[in-house]
Motif scaffolding. Structure first.
Motif, mmCIF file in Angstrom:
data_model
loop_
_atom_site.group_PDB
_atom_site.id
_atom_site.type_symbol
_atom_site.label_atom_id
_atom_site.label_comp_id
_atom_site.label_asym_id
_atom_site.label_seq_id
_atom_site.Cartn_x
_atom_site.Cartn_y
_atom_site.Cartn_z
ATOM 1 N N SER A 26 0.240 8.376 0.376
ATOM 2 C CA SER A 26 1.248 8.557 -0.668
ATOM 3 C C SER A 26 1.295 10.011 -1.108
ATOM 4 O O SER A 26 2.352 10.544 -1.423
ATOM 5 C CB SER A 26 0.952 7.682 -1.873
ATOM 6 O OG SER A 26 0.864 6.361 -1.470
ATOM 7 N N GLY B 182 7.947 8.590 0.329
ATOM 8 C CA GLY B 182 7.221 7.328 0.474
ATOM 9 C C GLY B 182 7.883 6.423 1.491
ATOM 10 O O GLY B 182 7.222 5.866 2.374
ATOM 11 N N TYR C 81 4.250 2.899 -1.176
ATOM 12 C CA TYR C 81 3.873 4.319 -1.135
ATOM 13 C C TYR C 81 4.681 5.127 -2.145
ATOM 14 O O TYR C 81 4.153 6.027 -2.806
ATOM 15 C CB TYR C 81 4.094 4.900 0.270
ATOM 16 C CG TYR C 81 3.100 4.425 1.304
ATOM 17 C CD1 TYR C 81 1.898 3.838 0.927
ATOM 18 C CD2 TYR C 81 3.357 4.585 2.664
ATOM 19 C CE1 TYR C 81 0.994 3.407 1.878
ATOM 20 C CE2 TYR C 81 2.448 4.159 3.623
ATOM 21 C CZ TYR C 81 1.272 3.564 3.228
ATOM 22 O OH TYR C 81 0.374 3.151 4.165
#
Lengths: 296, 313, 255
Positions: free
Chosen positions: A231, A250, A21
Motif C-alpha cells: 500500500s 492502490g 490497498y
C-alpha cells in the motif's frame, strides 16, 4: 471460459484487492503529508483491525455494521496513541530516528500480539459473517464479498472526501501538508491536526483490515507487513501526499498483483510490485499525479 | 609495513585477545556451543562494520543489509559444496569471491537507488531485501541444491577462530585506513550535508556508491563465514529482522565509530544468545517485544545514536 | 576577459518564472553584485550557475567553456566556488576538516594509497593540511582548527564558509548574502575581508547582498533583479540614480 471473460474476472478480483490497498494507502499518504514520515506501523493497524473484528464476530457475535464502527474506533485510538507516545517526542529529531521508531512500533505490535499469552503467532480462520455467494453476470462472476468491499470502500472514500474537502479539519490538514510553517503561523494547531490525520488514517486501515479478512479469511499477526508495504508503494505510485493518487495507486497495485498471479506465477507477485516501486522511484519519484519538486 | 603503521597498538592488543581466546578454546574452558557463539559474534561485528560505513559514516540508511549478507552466505554455501572445499586455505579465495559478489550486487543496485534519500532509500533497500527473500524462498526452482524454503543443508563446516578473527582484524585496519583518509572525510561530509559536499567538489554519487559497495562487500564476507560456520541456511535468516539486528548494533555502537560497532556486536550477540541460555522458551519470545521498546526509548532519549553527542539543529 | 557569460537564462517553478530571459557577464577580476527584493530570483541564479538547478532555456559559459550541463562537483574543479545564503557547513566536522574537504577533493591520492598508506598518501595529506591552516589563518580562525563547525559563533561560521570556498582556489567565487544577520561593525569588517580576498587571491567575486552600504562600497558593477527579470545593470553610481531601481526598492532605504 473465453480469454476476455477471464481477463475481466481477474480485473474484478484485482479491484477487490486494490480497494483494500487503497484504504491502507490513504493513511500512508496523509501521514506522509503532515509528518513526512513513512509510518511503518500503519500496516499493523490494518492487522489490528482484522483482529478486533475477529474478536467481535467470533466471541461476541456482534452484527456486522457495529463491527465496522467499533473496529474503526479501536484503530483510531491505537493510531492516536502510537503518534502521541512514539512519534510526538521526536518531532525535531532527524528523519531517520523517526523512521527507526516507526519500525520499532511495528515490530512491537507484531511480536506483542504473537506472544502465546496474548494471542498466537499462528494463522487462525476468520469467521465470515455470511456465506459467499457468486452472481453470474454472463462474462464474469461477482461475489457478494466483492460487492460488499466495493460498496464499503466507496462509502469510506465519499466520507473521506467530505471530511477533507468540506470540513475545517480537512482544510487545516491540507494546509499543514502543504506548508507546515505557514499553517502554524496562520494559527492552525499542528499537533491537533497530526492527531486527526492519524485517527482518520487508522480508521480507514481498520476498515481495510475487516474487508481483507472477509475476502481472504485467514488472519495472522504478521498479515499487515506485506499489504502495508504494498500500500505504501501504491501511495508512492500515485504520488505521495496526494489523496486521489493513493486510491488510484492502490487499485493499480491490486490489479497488477492479481494479474501477475493469474498469468505468470503467484511466486513473483511480490517481486513485480517491488519492480514497480523501483521503476517509479527511478523514473518518476513524484508518482503519477505528483508535480516535480526541486528544492535546495 | 606502512599499511600497519598506525595500527600497531591495536595489533598487539588483538593478538593478545586471540591468544587468550585460543587458550579458552583449546582447553575447553568454554563449551563448543559458546565457542560457536563467539565466532558468530565476530561475524556479526564484521557485517555490522559494513553497515556502519554505509549508514554510520555516510548516512545512507539501509534496511536491506541482511540481503547482502544472505547473498554472500548462499554464494559461499553453493561454492564450497559444489567444489567440495573443506580446508581453510582454499576457503579464503571463496570468501574474497563472496565479498566481491555481494559488493558487485550492491554496486549495481546502488547506482539507481542511492539517488534516493532517507525514507525513500529505506523503502528501496527494504524492497530489495524482500526481493532477495522471495528469490531465496524459490531458489530450488533455479537450482535444486539451494533448497528454497526448505533451507540449504550440508554446507561444509570450515569457519574457525583463526579465520574469523584475522579477517576481522584485517577488515578493521582497512576500514580504519579508509575512514582516516580523504574518502572517509568525503563520506562524513556527505552525511552532514550532501549539497555542500557536491559544491566543494566531491563527486557525491561516486562516493556514496563506494561506501555502499564496500559495506556490501563486508556483508558478503560475513555471510560466507556464517554459512560455513552453521552448515545450514534458511531464507528466514536473511529477512528484515536480521537487517534490523545490524541496524541496532550500529546505533548502539554510536554511528561512525569502528570500535563502538565491534563492542556493540559482541554485547548484542552475547545478550541475545545469553537470553537463549538463561530464559525458558516462552519467556524468550518476549525479546522481540522488549527490543522494539528499547529501540523506541533509545530513539527518544538519544535521537543521534547512543555514543554520539547531542547536536544542535 | 569575460570570466562568466550568462545568455538568455530561464527557469520556472510551477508556472512562476523565477529567472526570466536574463543575460549578463562578469569580467575577470571585478566584484559584481546582484541586488533585488526578496524573491527576485537572485539565489535561483546562483543555483543555476552552480548546476544545482538545470535551466529551462539559455546557456552559461565559464571562460569560453559551456557549463550549462556540467555537474556541480565538476564546477568546483573548474574554478567556481560558492557560499550559501543559510550557510551549509559540515557541522559535525572540525574547522580543519571543513577546509580539508575542498582541498582533498582535487586529485591527490587514490584508493590504493589510502588503504596501503603509501608515501604519496602521507605527502598529500601533509601538504593539504599546511595549506588548510593558511586559509584558516587568513580568516582569523587559527586556534579553532579542532572545534566542530557547529560550535563556532555565527560570524566565525560565515568566515569558515568563505575559507572553505576559497580553499578550492577558484577563479570565480559566488557569495550569497554574506552580510545577513550582521551588525554595521561586522559589515565593515566583511567589506575589508572581501577586498582582501580579491587582492590576495586575485579571484573574481559575484555577490548577492541586501546591505546597500556594503554593495555600494565593494562593487565594480551591479545588476538589479525583480520578479525574475533584469531591471538594469551598471556602476554603483548609475544604479543609485536609476528610477526603476528606486521603484523596485520603494520603502527600502538607499544610501
Amino acid at each position: 471460459m473465453d480469454i476476455l471473460g477471464y481477463v475481466l474476472q481477474q480485473g474484478i478480483n484485482g479491484l477487490q484487492l486494490g480497494a483494500v490497498y487503497a484504504l491502507i494507502a490513504l493513511g500512508y499518504t496523509m501521514v506522509y503529508g503532515v509528518l513526512r514520515l513513512i509510518n511503518f506501523a500503519h500496516g499493523d493497524i490494518f492487522m489490528l483491525g482484522a483482529f478486533v473484528a475477529y474478536f467481535l464476530i467470533a466471541k461476541f457475535g456482534i452484527p456486522i455494521y457495529l463491527v465496522f464502527i467499533i473496529t474503526m474506533l479501536a484503530c483510531a485510538i491505537a493510531g492516536y496513541l502510537i503518534e502521541k507516545i512514539a512519534y510526538k517526542p521526536l518531532r525535531d529529531a532527524p528523519k531517520i530516528s523517526l523512521l527507526i521508531t516507526a519500525v520499532g512500533v511495528s515490530l512491537f505490535l507484531e511480536y506483542f500480539l504473537s506472544l502465546n499469552a496474548i494471542f498466537t503467532p499462528n494463522y487462525i480462520a476468520f469467521p465470515r459473517p455470511f456465506d459467499v455467494k457468486g452472481y453470474d453476470l454472463a462474462v464474469f462472476t461477482i461475489t457478494n464479498v466483492q460487492v460488499l468491499i466495493f460498496i464499503i470502500t466507496f462509502i469510506s472514500l465519499f466520507l473521506l472526501y467530505l471530511l477533507i474537502y468540506r470540513t475545517n479539519y480537512g482544510r487545516a490538514m491540507r494546509a499543514v501538508s502543504h506548508d507546515k510553517e505557514t499553517a502554524a503561523l496562520m494559527g492552525i494547531g499542528i499537533d491537533g491536526i497530526i492527531s486527526f490525520t492519524f485517527i482518520v488514517g487508522a480508521s480507514l486501515a481498520g476498515v481495510g483490515g475487516i474487508l481483507y479478512s472477509i475476502a481472504y479469511p485467514q488472519i495472522n499477526v504478521f498479515m499487515g507487513i506485506m499489504p502495508g508495504i504494498k500500500s505504501f508503494i501504491a501511495a508512492v505510485l500515485g504520488g505521495i501526499g496526494i489523496i486521489h493518487g493513493a486510491v488510484i495507486g492502490g487499485l493499480i497495485i491490486g490489479i497488477c498483483e492479481v494479474f501477475v498471479s493469474a498469468f505468470l506465477s503467484s511466486t513473483f507477485r511480490d517481486g513485480v510490485i517491488f519492480i514497480i516501486l523501483f521503476g517509479v522511484l527511478l523514473f518518476k519519484p513524484s508518482g503519477i499525479f505528483g508535480k516535480r519538486i526541486e528544492k535546495v | 609495513m606502512r599499511f600497519f603503521r598506525e595500527s600497531w597498538i591495536f595489533l598487539i592488543v588483538s593478538v593478545s585477545i586471540y591468544i587468550i581466546l585460543k587458550a579458552f578454546f583449546a582447553f575447553n574452558v568454554i563449551s563448543p556451543y559458546i565457542q560457536q557463539i563467539c565466532l558468530y559474534a565476530v561475524i556479526v561485528a564484521l557485517t555490522s562494520l559494513g553497515l556502519n560505513v554505509i549508514y554510520g559514516y555516510t548516512g545512507q540508511f539501509s534496511l536491506g543489509h541482511a540481503a547482502f549478507y544472505g547473498i554472500g552466505a548462499y554464494t559461499s554455501a553453493y561454492l564450497t559444496k559444489v567444489l567440495s572445499i573443506d580446508g581453510v586455505i582454499p576457503f579464503i579465495p571463496v570468501l574474497v569471491f563472496c565479498g566481491l559478489v555481494s559488493g558487485l550486487v550492491g554496486y549495481l543496485i546502488g547506482i539507481p537507488i542511492l539517488r534516493l534519500r532517507d525514507d525513500f532509500l529505506a523503502i528501496a533497500t527494504l524492497g530489495f531485501g524482500t526481493l532477495v527473500r522471495v528469490f531465496l524462498d524459490n531458489s530450488d526452482k533455479f537450482a535444486e541444491s539451494l533448497g528454497g524454503s526448505r533451507g540449504f543443508v550440508g554446507i561444509p563446516r570450515i569457519t574457525n577462530l583463526e579465520l574469523v578473527f584475522f579477517f576481522l582484524i584485517f577488515v578493521i585496519i582497512i576500514t580504519r585506513n579508509l575512514i582516516h583518509s580523504r574518502y572517509g572525510l568525503f563520506w562524513r561530509c556527505i552525511k552532514d550535508d550532501e549539497l555542500a559536499a557536491t559544491s566543494v567538489g566531491i563527486n557525491t554519487a561516486n562516493m556514496k556508491l563506494m561506501a555502499f559497495t564496500y559495506g556490501c562487500m563486508l556483508a558478503g564476507i560475513g555471510g560466507a563465514l556464517y554459512a560455513n560456520l552453521y552448515s545450514f541456511l534458511h531464507p528466514s535468516n536473511f529477512d528484515i529482522l536480521r537487517s534490523i539486528d545490524f541496524l541496532i548494533i550500529v546505533i548502539i555502537g554510536g554511528m561512525g565509530s569502528i570500535m563502538g560497532t565491534i563492542y556493540a556486536s559482541i554485547i548484542w550477540v552475547g545478550f541475545i544468545e545469553g537470553l537463549r541460555i538463561v530464559l525458558p522458551a516462552q519467556v524468550l519470545d518476549m525479546r522481540w517485544v522488549v527490543i522494539p521498546i528499547l529501540l523506541i526509548a533509545l530513539m527518544i532519549w538519544r535521537p543521534y545514536g547512543l555514543m554520539s553527542k547531542r547536536r544542535k539543529v | 576577459m569575460k570570466i562568466l557569460d550568462v545568455r538568455n537564462l530561464e527557469k520556472s517553478f510551477g508556472g512562476v518564472k523565477a529567472v526570466d530571459q536574463i543575460s549578463f557577464h562578469i569580467e575577470e577580476g571585478e566584484v559584481f553584485s546582484i541586488i533585488g527584493p526578496n524573491g527576485a530570483g537572485k539565489t535561483t541564479m546562483f543555483n543555476l550557475i552552480t548546476g544545482l538547478y538545470r535551466p529551462d532555456d539559455g546557456r552559461i559559459f565559464f571562460i569560453d567553456r559551456d557549463i550549462t550541463k556540467t555537474p556541480t562537483y565538476m564546477l568546483a574543479h573548474l574554478g567556481i566556488a560558492r557560499t550559501f545564503q543559510n550557510m551549509r557547513l559540515f557541522g559535525s566536522l572540525t574547522v580543519l576538516e571543513n577546509v580539508l574537504s575542498s582541498l582533498l577533493s582535487k586529485r591527490t591520492y587514490n584508493l590504493f594509497s589510502a588503504v596501503m598508506r603509501t608515501k604519496r598518501f602521507a605527502v598529500s595529506e601533509k601538504a593539504a593540511e599546511e595549506k588548510a591552516r593558511k586559509f584558516i589563518d587568513f580568516f582569523g580562525l587559527s586556534g579553532k582548527e579542532d572545534y566542530t563547525a557547529s560550535s563556532l559563533s555565527y560570524g566565525e561560521q560565515r568566515r569558515l564558509e568563505l575559507a572553505r570556498a576559497l580553499s578550492t582556489e577558484p577563479r570565480l567565487m559566488l557569495i550569497d548574502e554574506p552580510g545577513a544577520g550582521m551588525n554595521p561593525k561586522e559589515i565593515a569588517d566583511l567589506a575589508e575581508t572581501i577586498k582582501a580576498i580579491r587582492q590576495r587571491y586575485s579571484v573574481t567575486i559575484a555577490i548577492i547582498e541586501h546591505q546597500m552600504n556594503l554593495v555600494m562600497n565593494i562593487s565594480d558593477r551591479i545588476m538589479v533583479m525583480d520578479f525574475g527579470e533584469k531591471i538594469m545593470e551598471g556602476t554603483p553610481e548609475e544604479v543609485k540614480k536609476d528610477k526603476r531601481v528606486i521603484e523596485a526598492y520603494l520603502g527600502e532605504e538607499m544610501d
